[in-house]
Every structure is written in C-alpha cells, then in structure tokens.
Scaffold this motif. Sequence first.
Motif, short mmCIF file in Angstrom:
data_model
loop_
_atom_site.label_atom_id
_atom_site.label_comp_id
_atom_site.label_asym_id
_atom_site.label_seq_id
_atom_site.Cartn_x
_atom_site.Cartn_y
_atom_site.Cartn_z
N LEU A 161 2.41 -7.88 -31.68
CA LEU A 161 3.66 -7.33 -31.17
C LEU A 161 3.41 -6.74 -29.79
O LEU A 161 2.53 -5.89 -29.62
N GLN A 162 4.16 -7.20 -28.82
CA GLN A 162 4.18 -6.57 -27.50
C GLN A 162 5.50 -5.82 -27.38
O GLN A 162 6.56 -6.42 -27.53
N PHE A 163 5.43 -4.53 -27.16
CA PHE A 163 6.68 -3.77 -27.02
C PHE A 163 6.73 -3.05 -25.68
O PHE A 163 5.71 -2.57 -25.17
N SER A 164 7.92 -3.02 -25.11
CA SER A 164 8.14 -2.43 -23.79
C SER A 164 9.28 -1.43 -23.84
O SER A 164 10.31 -1.67 -24.47
N ALA B 39 9.20 -7.00 -28.19
CA ALA B 39 10.28 -6.04 -28.40
C ALA B 39 10.58 -5.31 -27.10
O ALA B 39 9.66 -4.92 -26.37
N ASN B 40 11.86 -5.12 -26.82
CA ASN B 40 12.27 -4.42 -25.61
C ASN B 40 13.34 -3.37 -25.95
O ASN B 40 14.24 -3.63 -26.75
N LEU B 41 13.22 -2.22 -25.32
CA LEU B 41 14.22 -1.17 -25.46
C LEU B 41 14.33 -0.44 -24.14
O LEU B 41 13.32 -0.07 -23.54
N ALA C 241 15.44 -1.79 -30.99
CA ALA C 241 14.87 -2.73 -30.03
C ALA C 241 15.46 -4.12 -30.20
O ALA C 241 15.90 -4.50 -31.30
N THR C 242 15.44 -4.87 -29.14
CA THR C 242 15.72 -6.29 -29.19
C THR C 242 14.39 -7.01 -29.34
O THR C 242 13.47 -6.80 -28.54
#
Length: 269
Positions: free
Chosen positions: A108-111, A261-263, A249-250
């Motif tokens: 998972l890469q989340f930003s 994931a982006n938020l 998150a999207t």
Amino acid sequence: MQDNDAYVREVHDKGLQFDLPTMSRRKMLTVAGGVGAAVIGGTLATANGADAATAAAACVAEVESETAGPYPADGSNGPDVRVQSGIVRSDIRSSFGTSTTTAPGVPLQFSLTVQNLACTLVSGAAIYAWHCDRAGRYSLYSSGVTNQNYLRGIQVTNSSGVATFTSIFPGCYSGRWPHIHFEVYSSLAAATSGAGPIRKTSQIALPKDVSSTVYSSATGYSASVTNLSRITLAGDMVFGDDLAAREMATVTGSVAAGYVANLTITVNL
C-alpha cells in the motif's frame, strides 16, 4: 474553538475501548452538504477543470481531530519513536535500529496532500503516520512486536503539498474500521524534536470494498474478514458520526499489484 492539543488530551485513550472520540467531537467548519468535502482522489497539483473546482471546495472544512489511540509512540503514552534516528523515511514496512524485521502484507502506498485554510498547498509540513500490521498489532505495544518499530514514519510534504509513504494494507482489528493514524506538524524539526506542537491529529479511513477484497484474498488477513463483518462505518465511533466524510481515502489497485491511497486534508497551518 478547542485547539488540537487540548482535544487530543481530552480523548487520549488508555486502551482499545478508548480508541474513540467523545460524543461531542469537534467539527471545525461547516460544509454545505456535509459529505466528501475534503476527500479528493489524487493530488491538487494535477487537478484541473471540474477536479480543480472540487479541490477548491475542499478547503472550506478542516479535517476532524481524532484520538491518537492507545499506540501512538509519540511520547504521550509510552515510547517516543519520533525522536529516534531512522524515523524519517518513506518506506515504513521494516523496523529500523536494532531490528530490521519487515512487516508482511499487501503493498500500500498512501499519500496525504496538505492544504491550509486559505486553500494553499503547504510544503515543508511534516506527517507522522502509523498503523497496525496485517494481524492488527501495533509495533512497540502489541504482544509479539514490542521489539519492532515498523509501520511508523515521518515524511515532509513536497512542493505540491504531498507526503507519501510505502507500507502494507493494515488489518482490521476488533471494534475498529480499517484506518491509518497521522499527526501533522508545521515542520520536520517540530515533528522530530519531541516538542511539537502537533497541529492536527486524525485518521485515514479505508474503503470497505477494497478492504474486503484484501482480507478475503491475501495471506495473513483471515482475522480481518471476521472483524470487518462485525463493524460498520456508521457504527465506528471515530468515523461514524459523519461516515468519514473528510477522512475516507480514494484507493485504487489490486491485491496482486498493490494499492495506492490518496487523501487531501485541510489543516490550520
């Protein structure tokens, strides 16, 4: 208006049953319609047209303050990992220091994209992020991983206001919706000095459909299948009062390829 530090002190918990905000949880600024105001897929740096209009609307509401939970490792409840050499890193899958154990799980890469109340992207802010492993355990606290510090790290927002972490998809433990914790600081020095102040403490919610796919398909997440089936977003007492309108998150991707994931969050910086 209650400041973030006072709010977190008020709700800071001593165990899982306190991983919840109070019923009088602070709402920062009112958003017309009240749903989805600060959640944007991708980052503001690439928004244009209709996406830009959505991005502009996002800054009218500050993301909610939430409890840090019982396992923050920020000095408020046990160890303070923020001041340790090695905590500033984008890849948080492995422990650092005396252990190099890597937490297994679906990539998972989340930003987080950070903007201020004036709708301006904020560069140079620091994000401390942490979450449980695929078995629902928190490093430094949970039985079997007290000698690990994986799934914790600090990153600084770039010129587009984005801080990105490489991690694994967190498990779902009993009583909580799948989530990632984070704290926002005005600078890296504020985050790593141990002195703060913390400008925002909140959580990222992960969508049910993606979580269900991960838990039912990937090795090591079997307990999460049962735990997720017993919790609803509406029943989660962190996200339930507004269905994580500014915290969901999207997420895109697959179990085989991993997820992104982006938020986007608005913070008073």
